[in-house]
Write an enzyme that holds these catalytic residues in place. Structure first.
Site, PDB file in Angstrom:
ATOM      1  N   LYS A  58       0.830  -1.205   0.000  1.00 22.16           N
ATOM      2  CA  LYS A  58       0.000   0.000   0.000  1.00 22.16           C
ATOM      3  C   LYS A  58       0.867   1.258   0.000  1.00 22.16           C
ATOM      4  CE  LYS A  58      -3.146  -2.879  -0.023  1.00 22.16           C
ATOM      5  NZ  LYS A  58      -2.199  -3.995  -0.162  1.00 22.16           N
ATOM      6  N   GLY A 188      -0.872 -13.769 -13.407  1.00 19.00           N
ATOM      7  CA  GLY A 188      -1.964 -13.761 -12.433  1.00 19.00           C
ATOM      8  C   GLY A 188      -2.618 -12.402 -12.323  1.00 19.00           C
ATOM      9  N   VAL A 191      -5.726 -10.219  -6.876  1.00 17.59           N
ATOM     10  CA  VAL A 191      -5.499  -9.023  -6.066  1.00 17.59           C
ATOM     11  C   VAL A 191      -4.046  -8.557  -6.159  1.00 17.59           C
ATOM     12  CG1 VAL A 191      -5.530  -8.094  -3.727  1.00 17.59           C
ATOM     13  CG2 VAL A 191      -7.336  -9.656  -4.463  1.00 17.59           C
ATOM     14  N   ASP A 320      -4.555 -17.492   7.454  1.00 14.65           N
ATOM     15  CA  ASP A 320      -4.336 -18.098   6.142  1.00 14.65           C
ATOM     16  C   ASP A 320      -4.104 -19.593   6.201  1.00 14.65           C
ATOM     17  OD1 ASP A 320      -4.496 -15.512   5.267  1.00 14.65           O
ATOM     18  OD2 ASP A 320      -2.508 -15.438   4.355  1.00 14.65           O
ATOM     19  N   HIS A 452     -23.701  15.886   2.854  1.00 21.85           N
ATOM     20  CA  HIS A 452     -23.553  16.324   1.463  1.00 21.85           C
ATOM     21  C   HIS A 452     -22.558  17.480   1.405  1.00 21.85           C
ATOM     22  CE1 HIS A 452     -24.566  17.465  -2.640  1.00 21.85           C
ATOM     23  NE2 HIS A 452     -24.657  18.721  -2.213  1.00 21.85           N
TER      24      HIS A 452
END
Length: 480
Positions: A58, A188, A191, A320, A452
Site C-alpha cells: 500500500k 496472475g 489481487v 491463512d 452532502h
C-alpha cells in the site's frame, strides 16, 4: 522444567499478534513465537502482512499514485508543475520506514500487554508442547494450556516460471525493484497481480498481465469486475485472459515467457522482470510434529471447526493456514474469537460479512454475496446502483470512475451484498458491512441521513435505487 504458559501463539502476523494481545488482555499468560527477520537480519514481528504484504504494497501504491497525479492529473485543477521525476530508491526507503514503525509498534504492544516475545522457529509437539529452535540451532520446549497456530501463507510457485529473486520474482521481490522495469510481465490477475502491476505501470512500465482463467476477477460481482476491467485497461494494463504460461527462459538480463492463448496458439513475450503471483498456500512446513494430533484438509490447510478448534484438544488455528479467504482482517478477528473462547467467553464470528478489497485506483471492494451467487441460490432479489460520475464530491475531486451496487432480498429487503469500484471503495463498503452486521434493509440505509457532498451519498442512492426510489439517478425498471 520447561516454562509454562496459558497460551502460546506460533506466528505474529495479523492473526497471531492480535490473538496474543487479546489473550494477554484477558489475563492469560501468553507467549508469541516468530521467526521472521527483516532485511537487516533483525528479528521482527508482524508476519507477511506488515513486512512484505499489505502494508509495504500500500505504501508503494500510494507513492506511485501521487506520482501519477503530479505527472498527469493536476492540470485539470489548474495546477502546473515542472518536470516530475520518481526516485525509486527513496520510494522504497519510505516503504521500509513505514514497515519498521509498524513492526516496532507490535513489539511495543507486546511489552505493554505483557506478551512474552520469543524469536525462533516454533513446532507443535504432542500434548500442547511447543519446541522453539533459535538461529544457532538451540532448542527450548515450552508447555501451554492452549496453542494457537497462526503460521500464515506463502506464495505459490509454478514450474513454468521458477522464481530466482532476480529476474523472476514473487510478490515479495516485486516490492524491492531498484528501478522501473521497461517491460514487466505479471502472471496472475488476482489481487496481488493487479496491485503490483498498477504500481509499476504508473511509474512507467509497459505491463502485461497473463491470466489463465477466461473470466476476470471471478470471485467478484461480474458487473463490477467488467467495469474494473475496462478502467484498468484504460490505465494501460494489458490484461490478457485465457493465457496459460508454459515456460520461461532467462537470458541476458531478461526473461522470455511462452504461453498459449484460448485457441492453443503459442506466443512469446520478453520482459525485463516477471512477477509470479498466482495465489498463496498455507504455510505448514516444520510446524507440526507427527504426533501433534492436528489434521490437515484436502487443500493443505489445517482442519478446524467453526470456532477455529483443530482436531487436537487445546490447539487452535487461525488466518491463512485455515479455511476461508486469506485476508488479514479475517485472521485478526479469528484471533480475537479464539483468545476470548480460551478465556471462557462465547463470541462468534460472522463469516458472511467479511469485506474484500483490491487496492488499485479506483479501489474495488465487496461484502456479502454477488448477484451471480444470489441468482444461483434461487432467491428473489432487487438491485440498486449509482455511478460516481454523477456524484458531486467525486466530480469535484476529478475521481469519478466506477459505481456502487447494492443487492437486497426481493421480499424482506435485507441487504445481501454490496459491490463497489470507485474512489474510497474500501471505506464505503465498510458502511454497508456495518449495516449488514445489524441485519439492515436497503430501506434502512436509504432512510439514513448522509452528509452532502460526500462519496458516501453514492451508497445511499444505490440503497434507494434497490426499491426504485433513487433521487439523483434514473431508476431502473423493476424486474417482474
Amino acid at each position: 522444567m520447561s516454562e509454562k504458559f496459558d497460551v502460546i501463539v506460533i506466528g505474529s502476523g495479523p492473526g497471531g499478534y492480535v490473538a496474543a494481545i487479546r489473550a494477554a488482555q484477558l489475563g492469560l499468560k501468553t507467549a508469541c513465537i516468530e521467526k521472521w527477520k527483516n532485511r537487516e537480519g533483525k528479528n521482527v514481528n508482524g508476519g507477511t502482512c506488515l513486512n512484505v504484504g499489505c502494508i509495504p504494497s500500500k505504501a508503494l501504491l500510494d507513492s506511485s499514485w501521487k506520482y501519477h497525479e503530479a505527472k498527469d492529473a493536476l492540470g485539470v485543477h489548474g495546477i502546473s508543475v515542472g518536470k516530475v521525476e520518481m526516485d525509486v530508491s527513496k520510494m522504497i526507503e519510505r516503504k521500509e520506514e513505514i514497515v519498521k514503525k509498524l513492526t516496532g509498534g507490535v513489539a511495543g504492544l507486546f511489552t505493554a500487554n505483557k506478551v512474552t516475545s520469543i524469536f525462533g522457529t516454533g513446532k507443535l509437539l504432542a500434548n500442547k508442547k511447543v519446541e522453539v529452535t533459535d538461529d544457532e540451532g538451540n532448542t527450548n520446549v515450552y508447555e501451554a494450556e492452549n496453542v494457537i497456530l497462526a503460521s500464515g501463507s506463502v506464495p505459490v510457485n509454478i514450474p513454468p516460471a521458477p522464481v530466482d529473486n532476480t529476474i523472476i520474482v514473487d510478490s515479495t521481490g516485486a516490492l524491492e525493484f531498484t528501478e522501473v522495469p521497461k517491460r514487466l510481465g505479471v502472471i496472475g490477475s488476482g489481487v496481488i497481480g493487479l496491485e503490483l502491476g498498477s504500481v509499476w505501470s504508473r511509474l512507467g512500465s509497459d505491463v502485461v498481465v497473463l491470466e489463465a482463467l477466461d473470466t476476470f476477477l471471478p470471485i467478484m460481482d461480474q458487473q463490477i469486475a467488467k467495469e474494473s476491467h475496462k478502467i484498468l485497461k484504460r490505465q494501460g494494463l494489458d490484461i490478457r485472459l485465457a493465457c496459460r504460461v508454459t515456460g520461461s527462459e532467462v537470458q541476458g538480463g531478461a526473461v522470455t515467457v511462452t504461453y498459449q492463448d484460448k485457441d492453443g496458439k503459442e506466443h512469446r513475450e520478453t520482459f525485463d522482470k516477471l512477477i509470479v503471483c498466482v495465489g498463496r498456500r498455507p504455510y505448514t512446513e516444520g510446524l507440526l510434529a507427527e504426533d501433534a494430533g492436528v489434521k490437515m484438509d484436502e487443500r493443505g490447510s489445517i482442519y478446524v471447526n467453526d470456532l477455529c478448534m483443530t482436531s487436537a484438544p487445546g490447539v487452535w488455528a487461525v488466518g491463512d493456514v485455515v479455511r476461508g479467504p486469506m485476508l488479514a482482517h479475517k485472521a485478526s478477528e479469528e484471533g480475537v474469537v479464539v483468545a476470548e473462547r480460551i478465556a471462557g467467553q462465547k463470541p462468534m464470528m460472522n463469516y458472511d460479512v467479511i469485506p474484500n478489497v483490491i487496492y488499485t485506483h479506483p479501489e474495488i471492494a465487496s461484502v456479502g454475496r454477488t448477484e451471480e451467487q444470489v441468482k444461483a441460490d434461487g432467491e428473489p432479489y432487487n438491485v440498486g446502483s449509482f455511478p460516481f460520475v454523477i456524484n458531486g464530491r467525486a466530480m469535484a475531486a476529478n475521481d469519478a470512475q466506477g459505481l456502487v451496487k447494492i443487492i437486497a432480498h426481493g421480499e424482506t429487503d435485507r441487504v445481501l451484498g454490496a459491490h463497489i469500484v470507485g474512489p474510497s471503495a474500501a471505506d464505503l463498503v465498510q458502511q454497508v458491512a456495518i449495516a449488514m452486521e445489524f441485519g439492515s434493509s436497503a430501506e434502512d440505509i436509504g432512510m439514513t441521513v448522509f452528509a452532502h457532498p460526500t462519496l458516501s451519498e453514492a451508497v445511499k442512492e444505490a440503497a434507494l435505487g434497490v426499491n426504485g426510489h433513487a433521487i439523483h439517478a434514473v431508476n431502473r425498471k423493476r424486474r417482474k
